[in-house]
Design a protein around this motif. Structure first.
Motif, mmCIF file in Angstrom:
data_model
loop_
_atom_site.group_PDB
_atom_site.id
_atom_site.type_symbol
_atom_site.label_atom_id
_atom_site.label_comp_id
_atom_site.label_asym_id
_atom_site.label_seq_id
_atom_site.Cartn_x
_atom_site.Cartn_y
_atom_site.Cartn_z
ATOM 1 N N MET A 1 0.824 -1.210 0.000
ATOM 2 C CA MET A 1 0.000 0.000 0.000
ATOM 3 C C MET A 1 0.860 1.263 0.000
ATOM 4 S SD MET A 1 -3.261 -1.157 2.336
ATOM 5 C CE MET A 1 -4.382 0.077 1.684
ATOM 6 N N HIS A 2 1.987 1.223 0.692
ATOM 7 C CA HIS A 2 2.922 2.356 0.620
ATOM 8 C C HIS A 2 3.401 2.551 -0.820
ATOM 9 C CE1 HIS A 2 3.634 3.905 4.657
ATOM 10 N NE2 HIS A 2 3.538 2.658 5.134
ATOM 11 N N LEU B 1 -8.247 -6.494 6.086
ATOM 12 C CA LEU B 1 -6.818 -6.198 6.155
ATOM 13 C C LEU B 1 -6.502 -4.888 5.441
ATOM 14 C CD1 LEU B 1 -3.877 -7.076 6.777
ATOM 15 C CD2 LEU B 1 -3.890 -8.291 4.582
ATOM 16 N N ARG B 2 -7.077 -4.686 4.275
ATOM 17 C CA ARG B 2 -6.831 -3.443 3.537
ATOM 18 C C ARG B 2 -7.274 -2.223 4.334
ATOM 19 N NH1 ARG B 2 -8.991 -3.681 -2.493
ATOM 20 N NH2 ARG B 2 -10.789 -4.626 -1.461
ATOM 21 N N MET B 3 -8.439 -2.312 4.973
ATOM 22 C CA MET B 3 -8.945 -1.179 5.759
ATOM 23 C C MET B 3 -8.056 -0.929 6.978
ATOM 24 S SD MET B 3 -11.244 -0.210 3.818
ATOM 25 C CE MET B 3 -11.786 1.163 4.856
ATOM 26 N N GLU B 4 -7.566 -2.001 7.593
ATOM 27 C CA GLU B 4 -6.688 -1.865 8.753
ATOM 28 C C GLU B 4 -5.369 -1.200 8.358
ATOM 29 O OE1 GLU B 4 -4.449 -4.724 12.070
ATOM 30 O OE2 GLU B 4 -5.875 -5.593 10.639
ATOM 31 N N CYS B 5 -4.803 -1.634 7.232
ATOM 32 C CA CYS B 5 -3.543 -1.044 6.768
ATOM 33 C C CYS B 5 -3.757 0.391 6.296
ATOM 34 C CB CYS B 5 -2.949 -1.887 5.646
ATOM 35 S SG CYS B 5 -2.380 -3.516 6.166
ATOM 36 N N LEU B 6 -4.882 0.648 5.672
ATOM 37 C CA LEU B 6 -5.194 1.996 5.201
ATOM 38 C C LEU B 6 -5.210 2.984 6.355
ATOM 39 C CD1 LEU B 6 -5.953 3.426 2.513
ATOM 40 C CD2 LEU B 6 -8.346 3.098 3.149
ATOM 41 N N ALA B 7 -5.765 2.543 7.489
ATOM 42 C CA ALA B 7 -5.849 3.428 8.659
ATOM 43 C C ALA B 7 -4.476 3.761 9.218
ATOM 44 C CB ALA B 7 -6.710 2.771 9.735
ATOM 45 N N GLU B 8 -3.485 2.915 8.976
ATOM 46 C CA GLU B 8 -2.148 3.145 9.525
ATOM 47 C C GLU B 8 -1.248 3.942 8.583
ATOM 48 O OE1 GLU B 8 -0.213 -0.280 11.069
ATOM 49 O OE2 GLU B 8 -2.017 -1.090 12.027
ATOM 50 N N LEU B 9 -1.703 4.212 7.376
ATOM 51 C CA LEU B 9 -0.895 4.985 6.435
ATOM 52 C C LEU B 9 -0.902 6.463 6.813
ATOM 53 C CD1 LEU B 9 -1.975 3.509 2.971
ATOM 54 C CD2 LEU B 9 0.152 3.067 4.188
#
Length: 475
Positions: A409-410, A445-453
């Motif tokens: 995602m990064h 998982l995508r939503m969880e990672c998105l929140a950490e960006l």
């Protein structure tokens, strides 16, 4: 550990470190078929002493592995994961043994009086190999994701463009920089040799297309999943392997042209004492320098691009292929002087017809190894993203899934907009075909990672997600 997107029944297939079999049904189904092929090939050769059995056996082995209906174990119809363009591309490789038979049965040739239908047969096969490479590299030649590591439909197109482009480049050197007949139209003709063809297939094309393709994939996954194989050792191995395979391919076709058996019969005229000083020594030195350029200059640039692979931009792809062309034109030109007795640095032939053939092959090889290969690789990458989303990531532990997804995602947030849209669409399409459990796990998982960006990257990805929901056109 999450289940696979499509459950794989227990098999005795070898399993990759990432929870998926390398090739479904290899030991139970494919290996017995390959054993039968080689019983026939070795038995035919032993009883008839006909040399064609061995190279035809090698061709049949690779073709069988590429086209085997592995999806039967998974309950998939063949058309779901093997597209007609891919099948057509694989079957067109039969032109290589067809060339061997043509050169075996056409009337003999001499250097003074070449039998030109042999030359036309060679050029027709090169045209088939290269044109069908373009077909095999098309995005529509790649099927849906499937639960195994060896995806021939993904690896074949790029490797095929690379290998057959090198054949065209190597043969261009033969027409441009080697001795040609004095009699008009001054076109040389290949004598033909089955062992030379075997050498080119086994130590050239097979190394370049499936084996190096798997090595690149293994290293790519190791860099992303394990933070390994990212240093100079990996660069030297991967690029050095390609240099050796390319030289083997060139050497094999050189022996096909000369009608000699590789290694067994001397065929490197530049190494003969009377030609060594002016052709062989300088050719060897230049070959070594070209190899160093490919490994350390081009390899260093690829190292600088970094991972994951979706980070590479079109501009970087263009620079990478320009470096490739510089390195391999240099390498093939240098080794051509080792194989022939022409003085190093001498200009190309001035006779019209061999020059026309040579420059035509050269320009076509530059197009194949430049813009067409860039296009082939850009068709391949969304398919790799689909495979990761549907199978590789769901097969990992939740901690590893999150770690890799954050990297992806990064990188996606830093991609050009059209490239990001293509990759995210590929991920979405792959998950749409997955079971609900996998789809829910990966969406969460995508939503969880998105929140950490970081907020800027999060907004960039959300904007692309909105475009996908609104049905952004596919380029």
């Amino acid at each position: 550990m999450a289940t696979n997107a499509i459950p794989i029944p227990p098999t005795r297939a070898s399993t990759f470190p990432y929870g998926l079999p390398i090739l479904i049904g290899f030991r139970d189904q494919i290996l017995p078929a390959l054993s039968a092929i080689w019983v026939v090939a070795l038995g035919g050769w032993a009883f008839t002493r006909q040399e064609f059995f061995i190279p035809v056996g090698v061709w049949a082995t690779v073709t069988t592995m590429m086209l085997w209906p592995v999806g039967r174990v998974l309950g998939l119809s063949y058309s779901q994961y093997r597209r007609p363009l891919f099948i057509l591309g694989v079957l067109s490789m039969a032109s290589l043994p067809a060339l061997g038979f043509a050169l075996q049965f056409l009337p003999p040739t001499t250097h003074a009086e070449p039998y030109l239908p042999r030359t036309w047969a060679l050029l027709i096969v090169v045209a088939i190999l290269t044109s069908f490479s373009v077909i095999a590299a098309a995005r529509r030649a790649i099927g849906r994701p499937i639960g195994m590591i060896f995806r021939p439909d993904v690896l074949f197109g790029d490797g095929r463009v690379l290998g057959t482009g090198m054949i065209a480049l190597g043969l261009s050197m033969r027409f441009l920089f080697a001795d040609v007949p004095e009699a008009f139209p001054n076109i040389p003709a290949p004598k033909g040799n089955w062992w030379g063809l075997f050498f080119a297939i086994a130590f050239g094309l097979i190394q370049i297309i499936p084996l190096r393709g798997m090595l690149k994939l293994r290293m790519r996954l190791a860099r992303v999943f394990e933070s390994r194989w990212s240093g100079w050792g990996a660069i030297i191995l991967r690029e050095g392997y390609l240099v050796l395979a390319a030289l083997a391919l060139l050497f094999g076709f050189h022996n096909v042209f000369k009608g000699t058996i590789p290694i067994v019969q001397p065929s490197l005229a530049g190494l003969e004492p009377e030609h060594f000083a002016e052709a062989g020594l300088s050719g060897l030195i230049s070959t070594a320098l070209a190899a160093l350029f490919i490994i350390f200059v081009r390899g260093g640039y690829k190292k600088r691009i970094g991972d994951p692979f979706i980070r590479e931009t079109l501009r970087q792809s263009v620079i990478k292929q320009l470096l490739f062309l510089v390195g391999f034109i240099w390498l093939f030109y240098s080794f051509a002087h080792v194989m022939e007795e022409q003085p190093f640095g001498s200009g190309p032939n001035t006779a019209f017809w061999p020059s026309l053939i040579g420059w035509s092959l050269f320009m076509w090889s530059v197009i194949m190894l430049g813009p067409i290969r860039i296009w082939a690789q850009r068709n391949q990458r969304p398919a790799l993203v689909e495979q990761m989303a549907a199978y590789l990531l769901p097969a990992q532990s939740s901690e590893k899934r999150k770690q890799v997804m954050l990297q992806i995602m990064h990188a996606l947030a830093e991609c050009p907009a059209h490239q990001r849209l293509d990759y995210m669409r590929a991920m979405q399409d792959a998950l749409a075909q997955s079971p609900a459990e996998i789809r829910e796990t990966m969406t969460s998982l995508r939503m969880e990672c998105l929140a950490e960006l970081p907020s800027e990257k999060r907004r960039t990805l959300m904007k692309t997600m909105d475009a996908l929901l609104l049905g952004a056109p596919q380029k």
